[in-house]
Design a protein around this motif. Sequence first.
Motif, PDB file in Angstrom:
ATOM      1  N   ARG A  64       0.821  -1.212   0.000  1.00 24.25           N
ATOM      2  CA  ARG A  64       0.000   0.000   0.000  1.00 24.25           C
ATOM      3  C   ARG A  64       0.851   1.256   0.000  1.00 24.25           C
ATOM      4  O   ARG A  64       0.551   2.233  -0.684  1.00 24.25           O
ATOM      5  N   LEU A  65       1.923   1.220   0.802  1.00 28.36           N
ATOM      6  CA  LEU A  65       2.732   2.420   0.961  1.00 28.36           C
ATOM      7  C   LEU A  65       4.170   2.036   1.279  1.00 28.36           C
ATOM      8  O   LEU A  65       4.441   1.424   2.320  1.00 28.36           O
ATOM      9  N   PRO A  66       5.136   2.370   0.412  1.00 32.64           N
ATOM     10  CA  PRO A  66       6.540   2.101   0.721  1.00 32.64           C
ATOM     11  C   PRO A  66       7.164   3.306   1.417  1.00 32.64           C
ATOM     12  O   PRO A  66       7.310   4.371   0.812  1.00 32.64           O
ATOM     13  N   LEU A  67       7.516   3.135   2.665  1.00 34.26           N
ATOM     14  CA  LEU A  67       8.155   4.200   3.437  1.00 34.26           C
ATOM     15  C   LEU A  67       9.604   3.823   3.718  1.00 34.26           C
ATOM     16  O   LEU A  67      10.020   2.693   3.482  1.00 34.26           O
ATOM     17  N   ARG A  68      10.352   4.766   4.222  1.00 35.46           N
ATOM     18  CA  ARG A  68      11.762   4.500   4.479  1.00 35.46           C
ATOM     19  C   ARG A  68      11.940   3.413   5.537  1.00 35.46           C
ATOM     20  O   ARG A  68      12.811   2.549   5.418  1.00 35.46           O
ATOM     21  N   THR A  69      11.104   3.432   6.557  1.00 32.41           N
ATOM     22  CA  THR A  69      11.272   2.506   7.667  1.00 32.41           C
ATOM     23  C   THR A  69      10.469   1.220   7.510  1.00 32.41           C
ATOM     24  O   THR A  69      10.782   0.218   8.157  1.00 32.41           O
ATOM     25  N   MET A  70       9.441   1.236   6.695  1.00 36.98           N
ATOM     26  CA  MET A  70       8.566   0.075   6.577  1.00 36.98           C
ATOM     27  C   MET A  70       7.871   0.038   5.231  1.00 36.98           C
ATOM     28  O   MET A  70       7.818   1.031   4.496  1.00 36.98           O
ATOM     29  N   GLY A 114     -14.194 -11.787  10.810  1.00 36.21           N
ATOM     30  CA  GLY A 114     -15.027 -10.600  10.765  1.00 36.21           C
ATOM     31  C   GLY A 114     -14.339  -9.289  10.482  1.00 36.21           C
ATOM     32  O   GLY A 114     -15.007  -8.248  10.448  1.00 36.21           O
ATOM     33  N   LEU A 115     -13.021  -9.306  10.278  1.00 34.27           N
ATOM     34  CA  LEU A 115     -12.309  -8.065   9.973  1.00 34.27           C
ATOM     35  C   LEU A 115     -11.929  -8.076   8.492  1.00 34.27           C
ATOM     36  O   LEU A 115     -10.964  -8.743   8.101  1.00 34.27           O
ATOM     37  N   PRO A 116     -12.660  -7.364   7.645  1.00 30.36           N
ATOM     38  CA  PRO A 116     -12.460  -7.484   6.191  1.00 30.36           C
ATOM     39  C   PRO A 116     -11.191  -6.828   5.666  1.00 30.36           C
ATOM     40  O   PRO A 116     -10.676  -7.209   4.618  1.00 30.36           O
ATOM     41  N   HIS A 117     -10.685  -5.830   6.375  1.00 29.93           N
ATOM     42  CA  HIS A 117      -9.505  -5.103   5.904  1.00 29.93           C
ATOM     43  C   HIS A 117      -8.457  -5.073   7.010  1.00 29.93           C
ATOM     44  O   HIS A 117      -8.650  -4.451   8.058  1.00 29.93           O
ATOM     45  N   VAL A 118      -7.335  -5.756   6.761  1.00 27.66           N
ATOM     46  CA  VAL A 118      -6.214  -5.783   7.705  1.00 27.66           C
ATOM     47  C   VAL A 118      -4.988  -5.232   6.995  1.00 27.66           C
ATOM     48  O   VAL A 118      -4.748  -5.531   5.823  1.00 27.66           O
ATOM     49  N   ALA A 119      -4.227  -4.411   7.687  1.00 25.21           N
ATOM     50  CA  ALA A 119      -2.957  -3.898   7.164  1.00 25.21           C
ATOM     51  C   ALA A 119      -1.843  -4.319   8.116  1.00 25.21           C
ATOM     52  O   ALA A 119      -2.087  -4.634   9.287  1.00 25.21           O
ATOM     53  N   LEU A 120      -0.626  -4.329   7.610  1.00 23.45           N
ATOM     54  CA  LEU A 120       0.518  -4.802   8.389  1.00 23.45           C
ATOM     55  C   LEU A 120       1.712  -3.888   8.189  1.00 23.45           C
ATOM     56  O   LEU A 120       2.051  -3.526   7.053  1.00 23.45           O
ATOM     57  N   THR A 121       2.359  -3.531   9.296  1.00 21.98           N
ATOM     58  CA  THR A 121       3.624  -2.782   9.216  1.00 21.98           C
ATOM     59  C   THR A 121       4.754  -3.784   9.052  1.00 21.98           C
ATOM     60  O   THR A 121       5.077  -4.531   9.959  1.00 21.98           O
ATOM     61  N   ASP A 122       5.338  -3.801   7.884  1.00 25.19           N
ATOM     62  CA  ASP A 122       6.453  -4.701   7.582  1.00 25.19           C
ATOM     63  C   ASP A 122       7.736  -3.875   7.690  1.00 25.19           C
ATOM     64  O   ASP A 122       8.203  -3.266   6.733  1.00 25.19           O
ATOM     65  N   TRP A 123       8.307  -3.833   8.900  1.00 28.22           N
ATOM     66  CA  TRP A 123       9.457  -2.973   9.179  1.00 28.22           C
ATOM     67  C   TRP A 123      10.694  -3.464   8.424  1.00 28.22           C
ATOM     68  O   TRP A 123      10.978  -4.654   8.370  1.00 28.22           O
ATOM     69  N   LYS A 124      11.443  -2.517   7.890  1.00 28.23           N
ATOM     70  CA  LYS A 124      12.617  -2.839   7.088  1.00 28.23           C
ATOM     71  C   LYS A 124      13.869  -2.929   7.954  1.00 28.23           C
ATOM     72  O   LYS A 124      13.963  -2.298   9.008  1.00 28.23           O
ATOM     73  N   SER A 125      14.833  -3.690   7.470  1.00 32.36           N
ATOM     74  CA  SER A 125      16.130  -3.727   8.125  1.00 32.36           C
ATOM     75  C   SER A 125      16.823  -2.385   7.916  1.00 32.36           C
ATOM     76  O   SER A 125      16.825  -1.838   6.812  1.00 32.36           O
ATOM     77  N   TYR A 138      10.190   6.568  13.728  1.00 36.21           N
ATOM     78  CA  TYR A 138       9.340   5.395  13.533  1.00 36.21           C
ATOM     79  C   TYR A 138       7.900   5.682  13.940  1.00 36.21           C
ATOM     80  O   TYR A 138       6.952   5.203  13.298  1.00 36.21           O
ATOM     81  N   LEU A 139       7.720   6.465  14.977  1.00 33.34           N
ATOM     82  CA  LEU A 139       6.364   6.873  15.353  1.00 33.34           C
ATOM     83  C   LEU A 139       5.737   7.717  14.247  1.00 33.34           C
ATOM     84  O   LEU A 139       4.545   7.561  13.925  1.00 33.34           O
ATOM     85  N   ALA A 140       6.523   8.601  13.668  1.00 34.90           N
ATOM     86  CA  ALA A 140       6.002   9.464  12.602  1.00 34.90           C
ATOM     87  C   ALA A 140       5.541   8.634  11.408  1.00 34.90           C
ATOM     88  O   ALA A 140       4.476   8.890  10.829  1.00 34.90           O
ATOM     89  N   ASP A 141       6.324   7.633  11.035  1.00 31.77           N
ATOM     90  CA  ASP A 141       5.919   6.784   9.915  1.00 31.77           C
ATOM     91  C   ASP A 141       4.699   5.937  10.269  1.00 31.77           C
ATOM     92  O   ASP A 141       3.866   5.643   9.403  1.00 31.77           O
ATOM     93  N   LEU A 142       4.567   5.537  11.523  1.00 32.61           N
ATOM     94  CA  LEU A 142       3.370   4.805  11.942  1.00 32.61           C
ATOM     95  C   LEU A 142       2.132   5.687  11.832  1.00 32.61           C
ATOM     96  O   LEU A 142       1.069   5.238  11.386  1.00 32.61           O
ATOM     97  N   ILE A 146      -1.224   5.241   9.441  1.00 33.93           N
ATOM     98  CA  ILE A 146      -2.605   5.348   9.927  1.00 33.93           C
ATOM     99  C   ILE A 146      -3.378   6.365   9.105  1.00 33.93           C
ATOM    100  O   ILE A 146      -4.532   6.127   8.702  1.00 33.93           O
ATOM    101  N   ASP A 147      -2.757   7.487   8.818  1.00 36.10           N
ATOM    102  CA  ASP A 147      -3.431   8.517   8.014  1.00 36.10           C
ATOM    103  C   ASP A 147      -3.722   8.004   6.605  1.00 36.10           C
ATOM    104  O   ASP A 147      -4.784   8.298   6.035  1.00 36.10           O
ATOM    105  N   ASP A 148      -2.794   7.242   6.042  1.00 33.58           N
ATOM    106  CA  ASP A 148      -3.016   6.705   4.704  1.00 33.58           C
ATOM    107  C   ASP A 148      -4.168   5.702   4.698  1.00 33.58           C
ATOM    108  O   ASP A 148      -4.839   5.520   3.671  1.00 33.58           O
TER     109      ASP A 148
END
Length: 373
Positions: A64-70, A114-125, A138-142, A146-148
């Motif tokens: 969904r979203l490629p960020l620097r940290t995740m 019962g949860l149709p939409h799940v997202a996952l933070t896949d943190w990068k090395s 890392y909090l800022a990217d989290l 959430i905003d996305d």
Amino acid sequence: MAQETGAARQPPLFSIPAFWPLQMYASLVGEEAALYSRNLKFVAEELKLHGGLAPVLATPNQVRLPLRTMTLRDYGAPGAGIPTLVNAPFAGHTAMIADYQKSQSLVGTLLANGLPHVALTDWKSATPDMKDLEIDNYLADLVVAIDDLGGRVNLVGLCQGGWTSAMVAARFPDKVNSLVLAGAPIDTFAGDGPLKHMVQEAPEGFYEKLVEAGGGLMKGKLMLRGWKNMNPKQHYFQEHVDLYEHLDDPAYLAKEEVFESWYENPIDLPGRWYLQAIHQIFKENRLAKGSFVALGRQLNLHDIRCPTYLLAGASDDITTPEQVLDAAKYIGTPKDALVAETVPGGHVGLFMGARTLKDHWPAIARWIVAHAS
């Protein structure tokens, strides 16, 4: 009656006593060849298990979203209700812990209940240029994730992803509809686990030296070595014996290969982030004390007022039950919207154990659905 030939009447060569040593040698050569072949198979499997496999998420997903940290990953049907964001641990291993295999997937369990939409933070090395990133980064990217996702989520924090989830819920209460903290060290002074004592007793300089050895990073391979040293008999002896004994068992090998693809592929952490976590979270317990500053504001866990579910493992020696359940003393969630549960098993089993996923997480998923608003 046909007359036997001379060759047929002669006894087999090895029935002659003088040739018995040759027969024994031939037998040993055959046995040694079989042993040699088995040992080669053992070595090949060892190499594969210890760094020769790449971790793979089990459930189909979309980036969904490629960020620097995740990498923020989407599962299920985006846009269907309030998304549930699983915040995987950023503690040395990949997000595969939340999506381990088809029969043992937390993400899959949430989707099936019962949860149709799940997202996952896949943190990068972390790479060398990320060595000075802080907890705030890392909090800022989290928060960006959430905003996305629409600006409001059901937040499921696993282990170290739990305290960052609690930070976001305290810093931005309106962004979190419900909160699940599983195996999350919120009150790091609680309980009497070995990890607590190790962190408290080791001098600050010890952790700084580890980061220095990693060129400014806390190397995942170094952490893995430390985890193994907590149970050296199992990791340096017994697991190799078990593998040798099960070389001809495809089911055993398949199970081991899935596990080791996750366990033997640790990720690196920014040195600054790591030292902040050790000092401020684990040595000084600032989050529980209300003195941790995140994104410019001092956090007060009492500002968390959303429905909250606290999940602890009865035999968890990484995050003892008290470190999770004591969160109830600090957060502002009304008692009728707070659940605290201790289930059988240890730390990793909370997220990827077949029994916990079957017996406990479906009810947690339904609890999230019931509190969606």
